[in-house]
Design a protein around this motif. Structure first.
Motif, short mmCIF file in Angstrom:
data_model
loop_
_atom_site.label_atom_id
_atom_site.label_comp_id
_atom_site.label_asym_id
_atom_site.label_seq_id
_atom_site.Cartn_x
_atom_site.Cartn_y
_atom_site.Cartn_z
N GLY A 68 16.66 -7.27 0.41
CA GLY A 68 16.19 -7.85 -0.83
C GLY A 68 16.45 -9.34 -0.98
N LYS A 69 16.98 -9.95 0.06
CA LYS A 69 17.28 -11.38 -0.01
C LYS A 69 16.54 -12.13 1.08
CE LYS A 69 21.85 -10.98 -2.10
NZ LYS A 69 23.29 -11.41 -2.03
N GLU A 70 16.45 -13.44 0.91
CA GLU A 70 15.82 -14.28 1.91
C GLU A 70 16.76 -14.51 3.09
OE1 GLU A 70 12.84 -16.89 -0.99
OE2 GLU A 70 14.39 -17.88 0.20
N ARG A 71 16.17 -14.83 4.23
CA ARG A 71 16.98 -15.17 5.40
C ARG A 71 17.74 -16.46 5.10
NH1 ARG A 71 14.26 -14.56 11.24
NH2 ARG A 71 13.72 -12.64 10.14
N LEU B 57 21.55 -8.31 8.38
CA LEU B 57 21.01 -8.33 9.74
C LEU B 57 21.16 -9.76 10.24
CD1 LEU B 57 19.58 -6.51 11.82
CD2 LEU B 57 17.42 -7.27 10.84
N TYR B 58 21.85 -9.91 11.36
CA TYR B 58 22.15 -11.25 11.88
C TYR B 58 21.21 -11.56 13.05
CZ TYR B 58 26.34 -11.75 9.08
OH TYR B 58 27.21 -11.90 8.02
#
Length: 122
Positions: free
Chosen positions: A42-45, A93-94
């Protein structure tokens, strides 16, 4: 064909450590600047850390400064991210990225891995 493959993610308790690796193939790593980004649901990279071609300069997001360390081994075409004192908000997620510019913006990087999941339990 250029490939970036991340590994080392997993589930860890808050306060624990993980070391992420990014193996680069199909391209000589010493020609590129590299960086780590992360994306939570739900967030931007967002930018995490960057390291110059010859490890001569590094930069970190304020949220990880003092806890994460980026490094690279050009001889083995690998980039690392040592993550200490992990917090639940580090869960994401990296991704590792490589490109011709030393930057903190995702659009500056040409090559990306598929990501490795890091989950920090409270």
């Amino acid at each position: 064909q250029v490939q970036l493959v991340e590994s080392g993610g997993g589930l860890v308790q808050a306060g624990g450590s993980l070391r992420l690796s990014c193996a680069v193939s199909g391209r000589t790593l010493s020609g590129d600047h590299t960086a780590w980004f992360r994306q939570a649901p739900g967030k931007e990279r967002e930018f995490v850390a960057a390291i110059g071609r010859n490890s001569d300069f590094t930069r970190y997001a304020d949220s990880v400064k003092g806890r994460f360390t980026v490094s690279r081994d050009n001889a083995n075409n690998t980039v690392y991210l040592q993550m200490n004192t992990l917090k639940p908000e580090d869960t994401a997620l990296y991704y590792c990225a490589a490109g011709p510019y030393y930057a903190t913006q995702a659009r500056s990087f040409n090559y990306w891995g598929q990501g490795t999941q890091v989950t920090v339990a409270s």
